[in-house]
Design a protein around this motif. Structure first.
Motif, mmCIF file in Angstrom:
data_model
loop_
_atom_site.group_PDB
_atom_site.id
_atom_site.type_symbol
_atom_site.label_atom_id
_atom_site.label_comp_id
_atom_site.label_asym_id
_atom_site.label_seq_id
_atom_site.Cartn_x
_atom_site.Cartn_y
_atom_site.Cartn_z
ATOM 1 N N VAL A 20 50.652 42.826 31.741
ATOM 2 C CA VAL A 20 51.909 41.672 31.820
ATOM 3 C C VAL A 20 53.010 42.252 30.775
ATOM 4 C CG1 VAL A 20 52.306 39.444 31.327
ATOM 5 C CG2 VAL A 20 50.089 40.012 31.869
ATOM 6 N N ARG A 21 54.209 42.282 31.432
ATOM 7 C CA ARG A 21 55.157 42.698 30.507
ATOM 8 C C ARG A 21 56.229 41.651 30.620
ATOM 9 N NH1 ARG A 21 58.789 47.239 32.457
ATOM 10 N NH2 ARG A 21 59.555 45.513 33.971
ATOM 11 N N VAL A 22 56.746 41.223 29.215
ATOM 12 C CA VAL A 22 57.966 40.263 29.326
ATOM 13 C C VAL A 22 59.114 41.032 28.647
ATOM 14 C CG1 VAL A 22 56.940 38.051 29.334
ATOM 15 C CG2 VAL A 22 57.029 39.354 27.220
ATOM 16 N N ALA A 23 60.289 40.853 29.142
ATOM 17 C CA ALA A 23 61.433 41.825 28.573
ATOM 18 C C ALA A 23 62.536 41.182 28.778
ATOM 19 C CB ALA A 23 61.380 43.270 29.405
ATOM 20 N N SER A 24 63.643 41.686 28.192
ATOM 21 C CA SER A 24 65.114 40.998 28.151
ATOM 22 C C SER A 24 66.092 42.409 28.325
ATOM 23 C CB SER A 24 65.286 40.659 26.828
ATOM 24 O OG SER A 24 65.041 41.532 25.708
ATOM 25 N N TYR A 25 65.890 42.963 29.624
ATOM 26 C CA TYR A 25 66.502 44.126 30.007
ATOM 27 C C TYR A 25 68.078 43.664 30.177
ATOM 28 C CZ TYR A 25 67.625 48.419 32.622
ATOM 29 O OH TYR A 25 68.319 49.472 33.140
ATOM 30 N N PRO A 26 69.000 44.412 30.017
ATOM 31 C CA PRO A 26 70.420 43.882 30.322
ATOM 32 C C PRO A 26 70.897 43.476 31.343
ATOM 33 C CG PRO A 26 70.473 45.809 28.830
ATOM 34 C CD PRO A 26 69.179 45.813 29.385
ATOM 35 N N ARG A 27 70.249 44.030 32.589
ATOM 36 C CA ARG A 27 70.626 43.368 33.994
ATOM 37 C C ARG A 27 69.604 42.836 34.630
ATOM 38 N NH1 ARG A 27 73.932 48.982 36.003
ATOM 39 N NH2 ARG A 27 74.611 47.522 37.697
ATOM 40 N N ALA A 28 69.778 41.861 35.430
ATOM 41 C CA ALA A 28 68.873 40.986 36.045
ATOM 42 C C ALA A 28 67.873 41.620 36.961
ATOM 43 C CB ALA A 28 69.415 39.866 36.430
ATOM 44 N N GLN A 29 68.172 42.730 37.672
ATOM 45 C CA GLN A 29 67.747 43.086 38.855
ATOM 46 C C GLN A 29 66.569 44.201 38.621
ATOM 47 O OE1 GLN A 29 71.025 43.116 38.658
ATOM 48 N NE2 GLN A 29 71.883 42.237 40.470
ATOM 49 N N GLU A 78 68.732 48.913 19.015
ATOM 50 C CA GLU A 78 70.377 48.449 18.473
ATOM 51 C C GLU A 78 70.310 47.003 18.726
ATOM 52 O OE1 GLU A 78 72.930 52.529 18.962
ATOM 53 O OE2 GLU A 78 72.651 51.109 20.587
ATOM 54 N N SER A 79 69.728 46.411 19.983
ATOM 55 C CA SER A 79 70.134 44.948 20.431
ATOM 56 C C SER A 79 69.025 44.084 19.881
ATOM 57 C CB SER A 79 70.254 44.936 21.962
ATOM 58 O OG SER A 79 69.006 45.613 22.731
ATOM 59 N N PHE A 92 74.124 39.537 27.622
ATOM 60 C CA PHE A 92 73.489 40.413 26.791
ATOM 61 C C PHE A 92 74.616 40.754 25.641
ATOM 62 C CE2 PHE A 92 73.041 44.896 25.387
ATOM 63 C CZ PHE A 92 71.260 44.964 25.226
ATOM 64 N N PRO A 93 74.064 40.777 24.290
ATOM 65 C CA PRO A 93 72.833 41.108 23.924
ATOM 66 C C PRO A 93 72.148 39.745 23.300
ATOM 67 C CG PRO A 93 74.128 41.668 22.186
ATOM 68 C CD PRO A 93 75.268 41.162 23.371
ATOM 69 N N LYS A 94 72.939 38.716 23.720
ATOM 70 C CA LYS A 94 72.162 37.171 23.152
ATOM 71 C C LYS A 94 70.814 36.844 23.834
ATOM 72 C CE LYS A 94 76.854 35.329 22.032
ATOM 73 N NZ LYS A 94 77.590 34.028 21.992
ATOM 74 N N LEU A 95 70.900 37.211 25.109
ATOM 75 C CA LEU A 95 69.630 36.938 26.016
ATOM 76 C C LEU A 95 68.492 37.447 25.280
ATOM 77 C CD1 LEU A 95 68.153 39.396 27.895
ATOM 78 C CD2 LEU A 95 70.505 39.465 28.950
ATOM 79 N N ARG A 96 68.619 38.579 24.495
ATOM 80 C CA ARG A 96 67.142 39.174 23.739
ATOM 81 C C ARG A 96 66.683 38.240 22.677
ATOM 82 N NH1 ARG A 96 66.418 44.451 22.093
ATOM 83 N NH2 ARG A 96 64.267 43.893 23.314
ATOM 84 N N TRP A 97 67.631 37.014 22.122
ATOM 85 C CA TRP A 97 66.936 36.271 21.527
ATOM 86 C C TRP A 97 66.751 34.840 22.282
ATOM 87 C CZ3 TRP A 97 68.549 30.986 20.043
ATOM 88 C CH2 TRP A 97 67.840 30.556 19.212
ATOM 89 N N SER A 98 67.557 34.556 23.256
ATOM 90 C CA SER A 98 67.327 33.454 24.097
ATOM 91 C C SER A 98 66.097 33.449 24.995
ATOM 92 C CB SER A 98 68.658 33.185 25.034
ATOM 93 O OG SER A 98 69.862 33.218 24.215
#
Length: 433
Positions: free
Chosen positions: A402-411, A24-25, A54-60
């Motif tokens: 190697v994984r890169v991601a945009s999980y909603p929470r930082a930790q 969805e995001s 979030f959810p802007k970070l998924r683009w940023s």
């Protein structure tokens, strides 16, 4: 910078049950920044400073250079050294096998598949290498194979690796007090710590990264480090390095590990002082150019052009896999030795486990030279960054992930329950093939 980015994101995300799923995001589904011009409700702008909510970070995460100034970690002008792949049919079969793997999350009650875990963790890119060959590679959301992704605090591990290389070559002495290497540090609490204590984050300094506390030092640090114009009435420090000069003591140096980003940026200053080079130029010279990187990387800078050694790098997924391969092969890649084997051996051996506490998903872990060591049966260790970034090195399985991601929470503690068992599952599968 990524310090600011992390601070914003950590305070702007609702409870996990309230956020959109990965599907969805997906920024392509939402339509961020699409159109000429994009509709007002699809704009992500600066200096609003909400581009990492979030959810802007998924683009940023794939567009950080559009918000913040950067320096280049140059790959040079030669052709990249290609990674090795199986035949297309073998590669496709492996992808199907890995996607179908099942495992039990930490404290879970039902098994999930590897593919389900990718969506659960808002994965933007995943690459797995086994015995020097790419056996799995997928891209999601904002990331394509020729794109770059913010790697957050995995930057720290690049900084720590450079420091260990300098130690092995005799350029840096980790027993020296910081004030002997950087006299400008003055009477700061950091001054009396050793270089090693800075590298292992065992300094006794007053600095909190508790983003829920409006009085935490992270906010002062973010203001000091911002490359954007300061308010007219601002009277605080105006760079990373100026901030270090005012740090107060808290506890004793060497007593315990405390994850504090200021150590990474202090280490960046130490590295620059002993080499006469910025961390970006040194990373280019010692890593990106000789390892045959495909793309330049970029590193955010403060108002005075100092690279953010604690979290500012944006890089390509395959180049991060090359970096992980360098660690797995103890300094060698493509038949070339880039640094002494003792560098990787020292990092993978880990730090003092008695000083490491407070991370329930890494119960037997340690931290050294800005790397996380799991001390599990496979001897795995990792570079880790907020929102799900990782370079996971498994020497026993001869695997780099190697994984890169945009999980909603930082930790990462929110992601580890489905990530760490997934890594073990794919490692076991590859070893059994």
């Amino acid at each position: 910078m990524a310090t600011i980015v992390t601070a914003i994101s950590a305070t702007s995300v609702p409870a996990q049950t309230d956020v959109f799923s990965a599907q969805e995001s997906d920024p392509n589904v939402i339509g961020w920044m699409q159109g000429f011009p994009p509709p007002d409700d699809k704009l992500i702008t600066q200096p609003d400073s909400n581009y990492f909510s979030f959810p802007k970070l998924r683009w940023s995460v794939c567009h950080l250079r559009e918000f913040l100034p950067t320096e280049v970690i140059r790959r040079g002008v030669g052709a990249p050294v290609p990674l090795s792949y199986p035949t297309p049919s073998e590669f496709a079969d492996l992808a199907l096998e890995i996607d179908a793997l099942t495992f039990m999350p930490i404290d879970g009650t039902e098994e999930i598949t590897w593919e389900e875990s990718l969506y659960a963790n808002y994965t933007d890119g995943m690459i797995v290498m086994h015995r020097g060959e790419v056996v799995y590679e997928r891209y999601f959301g904002c990331l394509e194979e020729d794109g770059k992704h913010a790697i957050m605090s995995m930057t720290k591990s690049i900084t720590g690796l450079l420091a260990e290389i300098l130690l092995a070559e005799g350029v840096l002495d980790d027993t020296r007090p910081v004030r002997e290497v950087v006299p400008e540090i003055g009477d700061s609490a950091v001054a009396s710590s050793t270089v090693r204590e800075v590298m292992d984050m065992t300094t006794g300094v007053q600095y909190s990264e508790n983003y829920s506390d409006p009085n935490a030092e992270i906010w002062d640090y973010s203001r000091a480090a911002s490359p954007l114009p300061k308010p007219a009435d601002y009277e605080g420090p105006d760079s990373y390095w100026e901030y270090f000069q005012q740090v107060e003591p808290e506890g004793n140096h060497g007593d315990a590990f405390h994850y504090k980003t200021i150590n990474s940026d202090m280490l960046g200053w130490i590295i620059s002082r002993v080499t006469g080079k910025s961390v970006t130029d040194l990373a280019s010279e010692r890593l990106w150019r000789p390892m045959g990187a495909e793309m330049d990387a970029h590193q955010t800078v403060d108002a005075k052009g100092v690279p953010f050694a604690g979290g500012g790098v944006t890089a390509g997924l395959r180049d991060l896999a090359r970096l992980g391969t360098l660690m797995l092969n103890e300094g060698e890649i493509h038949g070339k030795r880039l640094f002494p084997a003792e560098v990787a051996q020292k990092i993978s051996a880990g730090g003092d486990r008695s000083k490491f506490a407070g991370f329930p998903t890494i119960p037997n872990g340690s931290y050294t030279s800005q790397w996380w060591i799991f001390h599990n049966e496979h001897g795995a260790y990792a570079a880790r960054g907020a929102h799900g970034q990782t370079i996971y090195v498994d020497p026993t399985a001869e695997m780099v992930l190697v994984r890169v991601a945009s999980y909603p929470r930082a930790q990462n503690g929110f992601i580890d329950p489905t990530s760490l068992p997934a890594y073990q599952a794919v490692a076991d599968h590859l070893m059994a093939r």
